[in-house]
Structure formats: C-alpha cells, structure tokens
Design an enzyme around this catalytic site. Sequence first.
Site, PDB file in Angstrom:
ATOM      1  N   HIS A 117       0.819  -1.217   0.000  1.00 35.93           N
ATOM      2  CA  HIS A 117       0.000   0.000   0.000  1.00 35.93           C
ATOM      3  C   HIS A 117       0.851   1.264   0.000  1.00 35.93           C
ATOM      4  O   HIS A 117       0.310   2.356  -0.216  1.00 35.93           O
ATOM      5  CB  HIS A 117      -0.936   0.016   1.209  1.00 35.93           C
ATOM      6  CG  HIS A 117      -1.893  -1.130   1.248  1.00 35.93           C
ATOM      7  ND1 HIS A 117      -2.657  -1.492   0.161  1.00 35.93           N
ATOM      8  CD2 HIS A 117      -2.202  -2.017   2.230  1.00 35.93           C
ATOM      9  CE1 HIS A 117      -3.401  -2.542   0.478  1.00 35.93           C
ATOM     10  NE2 HIS A 117      -3.124  -2.890   1.725  1.00 35.93           N
ATOM     11  N   ASP A 159      -2.259 -11.181  -1.758  1.00 33.20           N
ATOM     12  CA  ASP A 159      -2.813 -10.644  -0.524  1.00 33.20           C
ATOM     13  C   ASP A 159      -4.281 -10.299  -0.790  1.00 33.20           C
ATOM     14  O   ASP A 159      -4.661  -9.976  -1.924  1.00 33.20           O
ATOM     15  CB  ASP A 159      -2.031  -9.387  -0.142  1.00 33.20           C
ATOM     16  CG  ASP A 159      -2.385  -8.839   1.213  1.00 33.20           C
ATOM     17  OD1 ASP A 159      -1.610  -9.064   2.157  1.00 33.20           O
ATOM     18  OD2 ASP A 159      -3.427  -8.157   1.327  1.00 33.20           O
ATOM     19  N   HIS A 161      -5.894  -7.746  -0.043  1.00 37.38           N
ATOM     20  CA  HIS A 161      -6.073  -6.328  -0.326  1.00 37.38           C
ATOM     21  C   HIS A 161      -5.349  -5.960  -1.624  1.00 37.38           C
ATOM     22  O   HIS A 161      -4.244  -6.441  -1.879  1.00 37.38           O
ATOM     23  CB  HIS A 161      -5.545  -5.481   0.830  1.00 37.38           C
ATOM     24  CG  HIS A 161      -6.181  -5.822   2.139  1.00 37.38           C
ATOM     25  ND1 HIS A 161      -5.518  -6.515   3.129  1.00 37.38           N
ATOM     26  CD2 HIS A 161      -7.422  -5.585   2.605  1.00 37.38           C
ATOM     27  CE1 HIS A 161      -6.327  -6.689   4.153  1.00 37.38           C
ATOM     28  NE2 HIS A 161      -7.495  -6.142   3.865  1.00 37.38           N
ATOM     29  N   ASP A 239      -4.186 -13.469   4.551  1.00 39.55           N
ATOM     30  CA  ASP A 239      -5.470 -12.864   4.888  1.00 39.55           C
ATOM     31  C   ASP A 239      -6.605 -13.272   3.956  1.00 39.55           C
ATOM     32  O   ASP A 239      -7.738 -12.811   4.109  1.00 39.55           O
ATOM     33  CB  ASP A 239      -5.358 -11.339   4.976  1.00 39.55           C
ATOM     34  CG  ASP A 239      -4.557 -10.716   3.849  1.00 39.55           C
ATOM     35  OD1 ASP A 239      -4.260 -11.417   2.864  1.00 39.55           O
ATOM     36  OD2 ASP A 239      -4.220  -9.525   3.965  1.00 39.55           O
TER      37      ASP A 239
END
Length: 314
Positions: A117, A159, A161, A239
């Site tokens: 991110h 991931d 995200h 995740d």
Amino acid sequence: MQCHYSDHFVLPLPEGHRFPMRKYRDLHDALAVALPQARFVEAPSASPGELALAHTPSYVDAVLHGHLSAAQQREIGFPWSPQMAERSRRSVGATIAAARAALHEGVSANLAGGTHHASTDAGSGFCVFNDVAVAARLMQAEWHRHHRRLLRVAVIDLDVHQGNGTAAILADDPTVWTLSLHGQHNFPFRKVASDDDVALPDGCGDADYLAALDAALDRLWTAHADGLPGLAFYNAGADVHEGDRLGRLKLTADGVAERDRRVYAALRQRGIPVAICMGGGYGIDLAQTVAVQRRTLELAWEDWHARGALRAPT
C-alpha cells in the site's frame, strides 16, 4: 533456502492496536522447528539511495528522521518512532536480500514484507515503504550492470487487499507486470489499476478462487509470449484465509496451500526465480495465521528442493 527476518525490531504500539506485530516472531519460531535446515538470515537495512528507487527523497527523509505529519502517521497506521523507521528499512532490506538469493538459488523468502500500500510519497495501511517496488528496480539495475540485459519482473500479489501502492509506483512500466487478486469490497476502497486486477466477491471460496488464479496466470504467460519474466515476487498474504478478521474471503487452509502450490509450480515449470513476501494476516486466532504462513514456506522449501533436482546432473 534462505529465509530473511527482522522480527526483533518491534514497534512500541499502544495497547489494543490491531496490528499483530508478534506474528513475525511466532512465524520465525515455528519455522525454526518445522524447517531447521533452512538458512535464517538477519535482514540488512535498506539504504536511503535504495529506498529512493521507488520513493521520493523527501518522503524517505521524513520517515528516517521523524518528520512525518500526524496525518501521514494516521494513514500509515503506526506512530513514528526510531524502531518504526528501522523496521521499515529492514523489511525492504529483507526483500532485496531474498530477491538476490532467489536469482542465485531459485527460491527465497522474506518472513515479513509485502508492504504493497506504500506509494511514491506516502505510506498507508500499515505499509511504510514498498519493499517489492524497491527490490524490483534494484534487481533490474544490478542485473543490467552485470549482464547488460533487461530483467523483466512479475509481481504476483495474492494478498486479500489490492496492491494499490505497487500499481501506482510501477504504472506504465512495461518491464514489470503487476497482478493483484483481491477482495472487491476490501481496503483500499480507491483502487489503482494494476496490469491485471481480479476483484473477488465477499465469501469467495476455494474453487472459485483457484479458477480465477489459473486464468490470471494464463494471462500473465500470454502477455509474456515474447519473453518470460526473469524474476517474480510473490506476495503470499494469509489474509485470504476464512479465519482472517479483515479478509472477507473464505479460503480454507487447504485452499491457501493449493494456491501456493499452483504459483510455485507455474514459476518452476518456466524456470522463473521467486522471492516470497508474507503480506497480510490478521487471524481471529493468530495461531491460524501463523500456521497458514508456515505452510506457505514449507511448500516453498519443497519447491526449492524440486528446482534443485531439476538442476542436478543425471
């Protein structure tokens, strides 16, 4: 296989902070038992010059010397401290070291990393510097210096995200292919286009996830019909597991393991080295997260051995 770590750089987080800092030490401890033959190597600290391959000098300086604004710290999710700055440098250094080792040995891992991110001039979502973007550009520079040839890179970000920071830093760079398989309705809520984004619905389970992964890998190979990548970075976020507090997908532990097998096999069959980062993992039961990550690295160990067998003389 080399496993690079920096888990003794622990942030002084306030009581009740939702980031599970101890998972890194727990993973290291679990692997020391499960894979005692692995080589555990303390991560070096990335230099300001290396960090500047993907970040503005002013942002690097702000992180290293404590000049981040309160708003910047809130966006990152960590308060600034000397430990925060050093841990962030070591996380990047571990991915750099893993990438170098992968180019020599086929497979290597950072026991943290996957900080996808972080963008050019800002951190976000518990990510300070973008380890994969820095390492990709550094490996390309080193490869060109030694071999006078272009090193193509693939980023396989699984991931849960979306890898918005990686996509932003590497946008319009034809030498790096960015693939992100992620939850459609999850953070970040404003996505940045990767070369290939696969947005999955809440509750997506093993079968649908693996079918989407197979299709995405096929597109990656089609996009590189004129020349395969010479290095891959695999963000193996735990995740996606059904027990994750933040994930919203429903992969079983067996489903996550099959995800990893398919990525490793596809890269091995094409002779592409892989540097693995662990990405996110926020299990309701943190032991589940650590078990999923441990299995990811056990399968990497098996892949490393399989690659060695392919190289061995007959």
